[in-house]
Every structure is written in structure tokens, then in C-alpha cells.
Write an enzyme that holds these catalytic residues in place. Structure first.
Site, PDB file in Angstrom:
ATOM      1  N   HIS A 152     -14.157 -11.016   5.694  1.00 23.76           N
ATOM      2  CA  HIS A 152     -15.159 -10.358   4.847  1.00 23.76           C
ATOM      3  C   HIS A 152     -15.395 -11.088   3.526  1.00 23.76           C
ATOM      4  CE1 HIS A 152     -11.341  -8.566   3.391  1.00 23.76           C
ATOM      5  NE2 HIS A 152     -11.956  -8.505   2.224  1.00 23.76           N
ATOM      6  N   HIS A 212      -7.992  -6.680  -9.528  1.00 29.33           N
ATOM      7  CA  HIS A 212      -7.653  -5.776  -8.423  1.00 29.33           C
ATOM      8  C   HIS A 212      -6.326  -6.199  -7.816  1.00 29.33           C
ATOM      9  CE1 HIS A 212      -9.600  -9.022  -6.143  1.00 29.33           C
ATOM     10  NE2 HIS A 212      -9.500  -8.408  -4.984  1.00 29.33           N
TER      11      HIS A 212
END
Lengths: 286, 328
Positions: free
Chosen positions: B115, B179
């Protein structure tokens, strides 16, 4: 304190490095991100000796004698900005440096700007210390030319001192040691001819084709600090402010009580400005 | 070369664990705008810098950088599988040029991408095959990592490699800002996890993939619900990074050591290397302007989510820049 003892606790190396036709004197000190220091017309790397100690606390500092200058190979033909720019690119390649901060004083600033325009991905940030190249003021050009050539033709302490005093807000900033260091360089056989070639940029026609234009400044991406002084002999501080505005990412600082060599006359202040700007990689509190 | 840049976060959780409709729509709008920008720019080649998440690159042979001369989407998180439309000749040309400039990178004739590549491609285009692409992988997760500065060197070299290409080229950086989703690490993972996932995780069964992805979704739900044990997003750090890249002030971030990125932005903040590379490639064309900049911390997606668009500051500046490119 002498020039060289002012950083006597810092490990450094002075060597001569072949860069094309130029056997180039290079001072290499400290470790960390690379900061390259470029001197002015008729200058030499000692222009920055007072700053080495503070700057090496954060940077690997490279100071060198530009083509035709100092102890680097003398010039036998006129040197325009492109030669200095290409020489710097090749010097960095030779040293295996892929990117560096640049700090240029006077002519060195002029070279830095043109370098940053031509090689945008090689420059991190720039400090331009009363840089040349934006103005062509006949009186200033003639003064630099005559003082410099006179000192090279007759490298007496008096002539050399006069040239050095032109740089300073306060004549007493010119130390006997500085005079002697420059005198020794100017007295080298063949230097007088080299000086003629260096000074071609004070010739209006030659200067014009090398000038730093608004387009040049607009093509520089590197974040840049323009430093000007209260007593600069080359031009007014407004020239520096205008440069900072025309740069894509420019800022401006004024140093009081200094002429063309704030790094020498206002060393502490200058070093702090440099470190604040170049080492700016602040960590937010989280 | 006419050039433009889109740098964007990705998140496998988009569609699987969405924030409120309002935020979802806001992001959709931002990505639609980016898509419209790209449609107008009409790129003839996309050069994309993206990471991998142990779907295509493993510890059996982990390169810091790899350029794909042929690439295939593994179809993680329900994304389409299939070949990307890789411009093989461009991949080899760029690879050769980058190597010649002194930045070492691997070349793959069978690159598997996840992805990290596929999401931005589908944010901006209709299918995996809509546009010729050169995918460039940057290892952002498997320690040891080189210095962030090296990603800038890679990007600069790629920019120089493209300087003489007359095509309209879209540079894409794909990755998160701050993140820190749970990713197993070589240093502390259980031996069986290392063996199954980090070392030999290629081509998992459908069940294996489903199990793994369910875990991620579960973790994201727990994170969004405020469960302890996860690192908070760091909008302040994200702002610093975005400011630095917007102003071409790379030194502000790349002079830090790798621990700084982890400390400030979490382990996966290393993905910002893809942005650094893309922006560095753009900076080789001279000053640029960030046209749009979106940012929002979105815990449901485990990401400080950002999308930026940048173009050269002026065509004039572009024309003046030397094609000599990076000198080494």
C-alpha cells in the site's frame, strides 16, 4: 591571542589538495555537518581563524584559499565567478562532500550565491557576509583595485595595512600578525600578477557579466542569511536587506561596529549569528 | 523537465477504520484536489519514493534503496493486485545515473510493492496501470537504517538523473509523518515472528494476510479509543518537518540522528525519508513553492496525515538551472 592559537584546542589539518589546475590550500577542522568558508577579494583562509573554535563546536569547517588567492596556485589568466564556482564544486567532489552549508564573505558571498544557483542540491544553508556581486559602484571598485594592487606590487607592511584597514570599522582591528600573514602571501613571487587577474571583477565590463541579478537571487533555494554591518565600505545595509527580500528564503541581520569583516571585528556576535542560523534544527518539546 | 510534486501520507486503515464522516470527507476532498492537480499537470512519468511494510522487502536481503524495473502490487488491505506500468528503460537509466553519482541502490526486476506505493498511485490515478512509473523503495522500517541525509542524497541524484528528461514528471513521496503503529522489530520480536514475518513473509496465504491485517485494524481501534501503550502523534514535530520541506530547509531535519525521528515522531516517522527524497529531487530544479498543504492528526488511521503539492517557483528559474546536476 594569535590567529592560530585562538583555536589551539581544536584538531585541524591544513593541506594542499589538487583541484584541477589549482593546488588548493584547505583547512579542515571539526566534525559534523560541513560548513565551507569563502574569503573575499585578495583574501585567504586566515580571514576566519577567529571563528574556527566556535564553529567547530557544531560543524566540520572547511576554509580554503580560492583560485589565485593565498597559497593556492596563482592565476595566470583572469578569473571570473564561474571559475571559482566550478573550483568549489570540484573541491567538494574531491573531499567526498555531497552537500554543505556555505558562508561567503564579500567575493566569497558572490561565489556562494552563484554556486547555489548552479548547484541547488549541494547547498544546505548559506550565510552571506557583506557579499559582493550585486553592486557595481565605480568608486568602491576603484578603491579595492588600487589598494589591492598596490599592496601586491609593493608588499610592504604599510601598503598591506592600508588594504586591511579598508576592511575594518576600527583601524586598530588590523593586528600586526594579520598584516604579516597577508604580507607574506602578497610577497610570494608571481602574486602581483595573480592579483591583476583576481581584480578583473573590478573592471566594469567584466563585472557586469558576472553580476548577481534579481533573477540570480530568485533562483536560489537554500535558506540564506544576509549579514550586513554598520560600517561596510562596499555598500549600504539597504543593499543587504534588498538581497534578503529577493531571495526565495532569505533573512537579514545587521551587525553594529564592524566593517567588511564582522567575523573578525565582532567575532562573538558573528559566531552566534552563524550558529543560530546554521545550527537551527530545533527540537520541539513534545 | 517540467516537474511537479505530490507528497502524501498513506494508511492501510483508510476504509477499514475511518474517522468521522466529516474528517473522512475532508481528506477525500484534499485527495480529490491532488488528483485534479495531477490530471491538469498530465504527467508522462511518475517517479515515486515509497516504503514497504514487510510485504515486498524482507531481511533475507534488505537494501537501503531499490529501484523497480518491474513491479507488482501484492494487494494488501484489499488493494488491487497486479503489475504496475513500470518504465523499465527509465528505471535503468535513473538507476545507472544515481549509481554513477555515488549513491548506491539496488535494482529489482521483480519488485513487490504494498500500500505504500499503491495507495498514492490510486489516490492520484484510476488504476495501477494508468501512468508509466518508476518506483523507488526506501527502507524506512528495517533497522539498521542509514542517516536521513542519505535519502536526500538519493533524491538529489534522482533529480539530476531526470534533469535532461523532457517529459512532464510527477515526483511522489509516500509516507507518514509522526506515527508509530505496532510493527515487529528484528531487535525484539519473537524468533517465530522474525522467521515468519520479517525474514520469510513473502507471499503469505490469504488467511495469514487476513490475520495480520485484522491485527492492525484492531490496534488502530484501540489506539483511537485511547488505549495505553501507544505513542501519541506529534503535530508539533509534524509541523516542523512540513515547514522545513516547504522552505527547502532540509538541514533542519536531516542533520538529526535516527533516534531523534523515533523520539519525536515514532518508529514509522522514518517514512518521511520518502518525502525528503522527493523534495530533494524537486529542489534540483531550483526554488519551489508549496501550492497546498493539508495536515491533520488522525488516530483512526494511525497517522499524522498530510498531503502537499509543490511546483517550481517559476519556469524562469527552472530554465536557468544547470543540467550538470549533482556533482560528486
Amino acid at each position: 591571542m594569535s590567529m592560530w592559537t585562538s583555536f589551539d584546542e581544536v584538531p585541524f589539518r591544513v593541506s594542499w589538495i589538487d583541484v584541477g589546475e589549482w593546488r588548493t590550500r584547505v583547512l579542515d577542522a571539526g566534525s559534523g555537518p560541513v560548513l565551507v568558508l569563502l574569503h573575499g577579494t585578495g583574501g585567504h583562509l586566515e580571514a576566519f581563524t577567529r571563528n574556527i573554535r566556535a564553529l567547530t563546536e557544531r560543524f566540520r569547517v572547511i576554509a580554503y584559499d580560492m583560485p589565485g588567492h593565498g597559497y593556492t596556485t596563482h592565476a595566470h589568466t583572469d578569473i571570473e565567478i564561474g571559475t571559482y564556482v566550478d573550483h568549489l564544486a570540484e573541491l567538494l567532489t574531491t573531499l567526498g562532500i555531497s552537500r554543505a552549508h556555505l558562508c561567503g564573505e564579500s567575493l566569497g558571498g558572490w561565489v556562494a550565491i552563484k554556486f547555489a544557483e548552479q548547484y541547488p542540491t549541494l547547498v544546505d544553508r548559506m550565510v552571506l557576509n557583506t557579499p559582493g556581486g550585486t553592486m557595481a559602484t565605480p568608486e568602491v571598485m576603484e578603491r579595492i583595485r588600487s589598494l589591492s594592487q598596490a599592496a601586491a606590487d609593493d608588499p610592504s607592511p604599510e601598503r598591506v595595512r592600508s588594504r586591511l584597514e579598508w576592511l575594518m570599522a576600527d583601524n586598530s582591528s588590523v593586528t600586526d600578525e594579520l598584516v604579516e600573514v597577508r604580507r607574506a602571501i602578497y610577497a610570494r613571487p608571481g602574486f602581483s600578477e595573480s592579483m591583476k587577474h583576481i581584480l578583473c571583477l573590478q573592471n566594469p565590463a567584466v563585472r557586469t557579466r558576472n553580476l548577481v541579478t534579481e533573477d540570480t537571487l530568485g533562483a536560489v533555494i537554500a535558506p540564506t542569511l544576509v549579514v550586513w554591518t554598520s560600517d561596510d565600505p562596499s555598500g549600504p545595509a539597504t543593499a543587504g536587506r534588498t538581497m534578503a527580500e529577493q531571495l526565495h528564503n532569505g533573512s537579514f541581520a545587521l551587525i553594529e561596529n564592524a566593517g567588511h569583516w564582522p567575523q573578525w571585528e565582532q567575532q562573538e556576535l558573528y559566531d552566534q549569528l552563524m550558529l543560530d542560523f546554521l545550527a537551527r534544527s530545533e527540537v520541539p518539546t513534545s | 523537465m517540467p516537474v511537479a510534486l505530490v507528497a502524501t501520507s498513506h494508511s492501510p486503515l483508510i476504509g477499514l477504520n475511518d474517522p468521522t464522516t466529516e474528517i473522512r470527507d475532508e481528506v477525500r476532498g484534499v485527495l480529490d484536489d491532488a488528483r485534479a492537480f495531477v490530471r491538469d499537470f498530465d504527467p508522462e512519468l511518475v517517479v515515486m519514493f515509497a516504503p514497504d511494510h514487510y510485504n515486498g522487502f524482507f531481511y533475507d536481503m534488505m537494501p537501503p534503496f531499490c529501484i523497480g524495473a518491474s513491479a507488482h502490487s501484492v494487494g494488501d488491505y484489499g488493494l488491487p493486485t497486479g503489475d504496475l506500468s513500470v518504465d523499465k528503460a527509465a528505471a535503468y537509466d535513473i538507476g545507472a545515473s544515481v549509481l554513477a553519482q555515488g549513491v548506491d541502490l539496488a535494482i529489482s526486476e521483480d519488485m513487490q510493492v504494498d500500500h505504500g506505493f499503491v495507495q498514492p498511485l490510486l489516490f492520484l490515478f484510476d488504476t495501477l496501470q494508468s501512468v508509466p512509473i518508476v518506483p523507488i523503495f526506501i527502507n524506512c522500517v528495517a533497522s539498521p537504517l542509514g542517516p536521513a541525509r542519505r535519502s536526500m542524497d538519493l533524491g538529489s541524484a534522482v533529480g539530476a538523473a531526470l534533469a535532461d528528461d523532457d517529459r512532464r514528471i510527477l515526483l511522489v513521496g509516500s509516507g507518514g509523518l509522526s506515527h508509530d503503529p505496532p510493527v515487529p522489530r528484528m531487535e525484539d520480536a519473537a524468533p517465530e515472528v522474525i522467521e515468519r514475518l520479517l525474514l520469510r513473509g513473502r507471499n503469505p496465504s490469504t488467511e495469514q494476510r487476513a490475520t495480520r491485517e485484522e491485527k492492525t485494524v484492531k490496534a488502530a481501534r484501540a489506539y483511537a479509543a485511547g488505549e495505553a501503550g501507544y505513542r501519541e502523534l506529534n503535530p508539533e514535530w509534524d509541523k516542523l518537518v512540513l515547514d522545513a520541506l516547504s522552505s527547502g530547509d532540509f538541514a533542519r531535519i536531516v542533520d538529526h540522528d535516527n533516534d531523534w525521528f523515533v523520539r519525536e515522531g515514532g518508529h514509522s516517522s522514518h517514512e518521511i525519508r520518502t518525502w525528503i527524497a522527493a523534495y530533494a529531487a524537486l529542489s534540483g530544479q531550483g526554488p519551489y513553492q508549496v501550492q497546498s498543504r493539508y495536515y491533520r492528526p488522525i488516530k483512526e488511521w494511525f497517522a499524522g496525515f498530510s498531503t502537499t503539492i509543490a511546483t517550481p517557483a517559476s519556469a524562469l528559474a527552472h530554465a536557468r538551472v544547470s543540467n550538470k546536476g549533482v556533482v560528486r
